[in-house]
Write a protein that holds these residues in place. Structure first.
Motif, short mmCIF file in Angstrom:
data_model
loop_
_atom_site.label_atom_id
_atom_site.label_comp_id
_atom_site.label_asym_id
_atom_site.label_seq_id
_atom_site.Cartn_x
_atom_site.Cartn_y
_atom_site.Cartn_z
N ARG A 9 0.83 -1.21 0.00
CA ARG A 9 0.00 0.00 0.00
C ARG A 9 0.86 1.25 0.00
O ARG A 9 0.54 2.23 -0.69
CB ARG A 9 -0.94 -0.01 1.20
N VAL A 10 1.97 1.23 0.74
CA VAL A 10 2.86 2.39 0.77
C VAL A 10 3.48 2.61 -0.61
O VAL A 10 3.51 3.74 -1.11
CB VAL A 10 3.97 2.21 1.84
N TYR A 11 3.96 1.55 -1.25
CA TYR A 11 4.56 1.69 -2.57
C TYR A 11 3.56 2.20 -3.60
O TYR A 11 3.86 3.09 -4.40
CB TYR A 11 5.14 0.36 -3.06
N LYS A 12 2.35 1.64 -3.57
CA LYS A 12 1.32 2.09 -4.52
C LYS A 12 0.96 3.55 -4.27
O LYS A 12 0.80 4.32 -5.22
CB LYS A 12 0.08 1.21 -4.39
N SER A 13 0.86 3.93 -3.01
CA SER A 13 0.53 5.31 -2.67
C SER A 13 1.63 6.27 -3.13
O SER A 13 1.34 7.33 -3.71
CB SER A 13 0.31 5.43 -1.17
N LEU A 14 2.87 5.90 -2.91
CA LEU A 14 3.99 6.76 -3.34
C LEU A 14 4.05 6.86 -4.86
O LEU A 14 4.39 7.91 -5.40
CB LEU A 14 5.31 6.24 -2.77
N TRP A 15 3.73 5.77 -5.55
CA TRP A 15 3.71 5.78 -7.01
C TRP A 15 2.67 6.79 -7.51
O TRP A 15 2.94 7.61 -8.39
CB TRP A 15 3.40 4.38 -7.54
N HIS A 16 1.47 6.76 -6.94
CA HIS A 16 0.43 7.70 -7.34
C HIS A 16 0.79 9.13 -6.96
O HIS A 16 0.49 10.06 -7.71
CB HIS A 16 -0.91 7.29 -6.75
N LEU A 17 1.45 9.32 -5.84
CA LEU A 17 1.90 10.65 -5.46
C LEU A 17 2.91 11.19 -6.47
O LEU A 17 2.84 12.36 -6.86
CB LEU A 17 2.53 10.62 -4.06
N ALA A 18 3.82 10.34 -6.92
CA ALA A 18 4.81 10.77 -7.91
C ALA A 18 4.14 11.18 -9.21
O ALA A 18 4.50 12.20 -9.82
CB ALA A 18 5.82 9.65 -8.16
N ILE A 19 3.14 10.43 -9.64
CA ILE A 19 2.45 10.77 -10.88
C ILE A 19 1.64 12.06 -10.71
O ILE A 19 1.57 12.90 -11.62
CB ILE A 19 1.57 9.61 -11.36
N ASP A 48 -6.42 11.11 -5.63
CA ASP A 48 -7.45 10.24 -5.06
C ASP A 48 -6.90 8.83 -4.86
O ASP A 48 -7.10 8.22 -3.80
CB ASP A 48 -8.67 10.21 -5.98
N ALA A 49 -6.20 8.30 -5.86
CA ALA A 49 -5.64 6.95 -5.76
C ALA A 49 -4.57 6.88 -4.67
O ALA A 49 -4.46 5.87 -3.97
CB ALA A 49 -5.06 6.52 -7.10
N CYS A 50 -3.80 7.94 -4.52
CA CYS A 50 -2.76 7.99 -3.49
C CYS A 50 -3.38 7.86 -2.10
O CYS A 50 -2.94 7.03 -1.29
CB CYS A 50 -1.98 9.30 -3.60
N VAL A 51 -4.41 8.63 -1.84
CA VAL A 51 -5.06 8.59 -0.53
C VAL A 51 -5.78 7.26 -0.33
O VAL A 51 -5.68 6.64 0.74
CB VAL A 51 -6.05 9.77 -0.38
N ALA A 52 -6.48 6.79 -1.37
CA ALA A 52 -7.21 5.53 -1.25
C ALA A 52 -6.25 4.37 -0.98
O ALA A 52 -6.54 3.50 -0.14
CB ALA A 52 -8.01 5.27 -2.52
N THR A 59 -10.71 3.34 -4.81
CA THR A 59 -10.70 4.73 -5.30
C THR A 59 -12.13 5.18 -5.58
O THR A 59 -13.05 4.37 -5.66
CB THR A 59 -9.86 4.85 -6.58
N THR A 60 -12.30 6.47 -5.76
CA THR A 60 -13.63 7.01 -6.03
C THR A 60 -14.25 6.41 -7.30
O THR A 60 -15.41 5.99 -7.27
CB THR A 60 -13.58 8.54 -6.11
N PRO A 61 -13.51 6.33 -8.43
CA PRO A 61 -14.12 5.69 -9.60
C PRO A 61 -14.51 4.23 -9.34
O PRO A 61 -15.55 3.78 -9.82
CB PRO A 61 -13.03 5.78 -10.68
N GLN A 62 -13.71 3.50 -8.58
CA GLN A 62 -14.05 2.11 -8.26
C GLN A 62 -15.33 2.04 -7.44
O GLN A 62 -16.18 1.17 -7.66
CB GLN A 62 -12.91 1.43 -7.51
N ARG A 63 -15.49 2.95 -6.49
CA ARG A 63 -16.70 2.95 -5.66
C ARG A 63 -17.93 3.32 -6.48
O ARG A 63 -19.01 2.76 -6.29
CB ARG A 63 -16.54 3.90 -4.48
N ILE A 64 -17.77 4.29 -7.41
CA ILE A 64 -18.91 4.70 -8.26
C ILE A 64 -19.32 3.54 -9.16
O ILE A 64 -20.51 3.24 -9.28
CB ILE A 64 -18.54 5.95 -9.08
#
Length: 70
Positions: A9-19, A48-52, A59-64
């Motif tokens: 989760r940390v790696y995925k979050s950091l990846w989205h933060l970088a993007i 949104d993906a970073c926080v999720a 993520t918000t699109p996944q929930r919708i």
């Protein structure tokens, strides 16, 4: 120590933060309206993906989409 799931989760979050940071760079350095709109979308989607990812929720699109399907 982090569990493997927490580390992922940390790696995925950091990846989205970088993007999202790339989106900020694009927003600041381009002049056309279209490029600014795309940059804002890039920032919003990946922030949104970073926080999720950080808190372990969809993520918000996944929930919708899940809500539309149910």
């Amino acid at each position: 120590m982090l569990t493997p799931q927490q580390a992922e989760r940390v790696y995925k979050s950091l990846w989205h933060l970088a993007i999202a940071c790339v989106g900020v760079y694009e927003l600041r350095n381009h002049k056309s309206t279209a490029s600014k709109v795309l940059a804002v979308g890039l920032i919003a989607f990946h922030a949104d993906a970073c926080v999720a990812d950080a808190i372990g929720i969809p993520t918000t699109p996944q929930r919708i989409i899940k809500q539309w399907i149910s």
